[in-house]
Design a protein around this motif. Structure first.
Motif, PDB file in Angstrom:
ATOM      1  N   ARG A  84     -27.834  30.468  17.119  1.00  0.00           N
ATOM      2  CA  ARG A  84     -29.015  29.958  16.420  1.00  0.00           C
ATOM      3  C   ARG A  84     -30.152  30.971  16.373  1.00  0.00           C
ATOM      4  O   ARG A  84     -31.025  30.887  15.506  1.00  0.00           O
ATOM      5  CB  ARG A  84     -29.524  28.674  17.090  1.00  0.00           C
ATOM      6  CG  ARG A  84     -28.501  27.566  17.118  1.00  0.00           C
ATOM      7  CD  ARG A  84     -28.308  26.996  15.731  1.00  0.00           C
ATOM      8  NE  ARG A  84     -27.306  25.936  15.759  1.00  0.00           N
ATOM      9  CZ  ARG A  84     -26.270  25.888  14.945  1.00  0.00           C
ATOM     10  NH1 ARG A  84     -26.094  26.814  14.044  1.00  0.00           N
ATOM     11  NH2 ARG A  84     -25.402  24.915  15.028  1.00  0.00           N
ATOM     12  N   GLU A 135     -32.625  30.569  10.857  1.00  0.00           N
ATOM     13  CA  GLU A 135     -33.087  29.804   9.693  1.00  0.00           C
ATOM     14  C   GLU A 135     -34.578  30.032   9.448  1.00  0.00           C
ATOM     15  O   GLU A 135     -35.010  30.210   8.306  1.00  0.00           O
ATOM     16  CB  GLU A 135     -32.813  28.321   9.922  1.00  0.00           C
ATOM     17  CG  GLU A 135     -33.160  27.449   8.747  1.00  0.00           C
ATOM     18  CD  GLU A 135     -32.784  26.004   9.009  1.00  0.00           C
ATOM     19  OE1 GLU A 135     -33.721  25.179   9.113  1.00  0.00           O
ATOM     20  OE2 GLU A 135     -31.583  25.714   9.116  1.00  0.00           O
ATOM     21  N   ASP A 136     -35.372  30.053  10.523  1.00  0.00           N
ATOM     22  CA  ASP A 136     -36.810  30.285  10.386  1.00  0.00           C
ATOM     23  C   ASP A 136     -37.116  31.723   9.966  1.00  0.00           C
ATOM     24  O   ASP A 136     -38.181  31.997   9.410  1.00  0.00           O
ATOM     25  CB  ASP A 136     -37.540  29.971  11.695  1.00  0.00           C
ATOM     26  CG  ASP A 136     -37.541  28.492  12.025  1.00  0.00           C
ATOM     27  OD1 ASP A 136     -37.112  27.672  11.169  1.00  0.00           O
ATOM     28  OD2 ASP A 136     -37.957  28.136  13.150  1.00  0.00           O
ATOM     29  N   TYR A 154     -32.588  33.514   7.273  1.00  0.00           N
ATOM     30  CA  TYR A 154     -31.180  33.900   7.195  1.00  0.00           C
ATOM     31  C   TYR A 154     -30.278  32.692   7.389  1.00  0.00           C
ATOM     32  O   TYR A 154     -30.487  31.889   8.289  1.00  0.00           O
ATOM     33  CB  TYR A 154     -30.855  34.972   8.238  1.00  0.00           C
ATOM     34  CG  TYR A 154     -31.642  36.235   8.003  1.00  0.00           C
ATOM     35  CD1 TYR A 154     -31.251  37.142   7.026  1.00  0.00           C
ATOM     36  CD2 TYR A 154     -32.800  36.494   8.724  1.00  0.00           C
ATOM     37  CE1 TYR A 154     -31.996  38.289   6.776  1.00  0.00           C
ATOM     38  CE2 TYR A 154     -33.541  37.645   8.485  1.00  0.00           C
ATOM     39  CZ  TYR A 154     -33.131  38.534   7.515  1.00  0.00           C
ATOM     40  OH  TYR A 154     -33.863  39.655   7.263  1.00  0.00           O
ATOM     41  N   ASP A 155     -29.257  32.606   6.538  1.00  0.00           N
ATOM     42  CA  ASP A 155     -28.309  31.501   6.609  1.00  0.00           C
ATOM     43  C   ASP A 155     -26.998  31.964   7.250  1.00  0.00           C
ATOM     44  O   ASP A 155     -26.893  33.105   7.713  1.00  0.00           O
ATOM     45  CB  ASP A 155     -28.064  30.920   5.217  1.00  0.00           C
ATOM     46  CG  ASP A 155     -27.495  31.942   4.237  1.00  0.00           C
ATOM     47  OD1 ASP A 155     -27.086  33.055   4.651  1.00  0.00           O
ATOM     48  OD2 ASP A 155     -27.453  31.623   3.039  1.00  0.00           O
ATOM     49  N   SER A 156     -26.006  31.081   7.266  1.00  0.00           N
ATOM     50  CA  SER A 156     -24.742  31.399   7.917  1.00  0.00           C
ATOM     51  C   SER A 156     -24.025  32.561   7.221  1.00  0.00           C
ATOM     52  O   SER A 156     -23.338  33.345   7.877  1.00  0.00           O
ATOM     53  CB  SER A 156     -23.837  30.165   7.976  1.00  0.00           C
ATOM     54  OG  SER A 156     -23.587  29.666   6.684  1.00  0.00           O
ATOM     55  N   PRO A 201     -35.248  30.891  15.537  1.00  0.00           N
ATOM     56  CA  PRO A 201     -34.016  30.544  14.830  1.00  0.00           C
ATOM     57  C   PRO A 201     -33.809  31.401  13.581  1.00  0.00           C
ATOM     58  O   PRO A 201     -34.765  31.703  12.860  1.00  0.00           O
ATOM     59  CB  PRO A 201     -34.214  29.076  14.453  1.00  0.00           C
ATOM     60  CG  PRO A 201     -35.183  28.555  15.466  1.00  0.00           C
ATOM     61  CD  PRO A 201     -36.112  29.711  15.740  1.00  0.00           C
TER      62      PRO A 201
END
Length: 87
Positions: free
Chosen positions: A70, A37-38, A41-43, A35
């Motif tokens: 994702r 996020e892992d 990195y964000d949106s 992911p």
């Protein structure tokens, strides 16, 4: 339009260019199913990545579709599907 398809390695390179990489080297290895996020990195980073891909690959990506990705594998699929539809 670029004739090459986007790959996970391409996503890795572009992420490093547009959003940088943290000290842990989170983009090393097989990141396709990890992911965003892992990976740290964000949106916002995804939207920056999408902007760069739009420019380099000459494809239009809807923001709401981009932020649904994702993982790098999902992002690659979205981009290459959009490119195939634009031909």
């Amino acid at each position: 339009m670029s004739s090459r398809e986007l790959t996970v390695d391409g996503v890795r390179e572009l992420l490093r260019e547009v959003a940088g990489e943290d000290e842990t080297g989170g983009l090393d290895g097989d990141i396709g199913a990890v992911p965003f996020e892992d990976l740290g990195y964000d949106s916002l980073a995804l939207l920056e990545l999408a902007g760069r891909v739009e420019r380099d690959y000459r494809v239009r990506l809807a923001d709401d579709t981009v932020v649904q990705a994702r993982t790098p594998d999902e992002f690659v699929g979205i981009v290459n599907q959009a490119r195939a539809g634009a031909r």
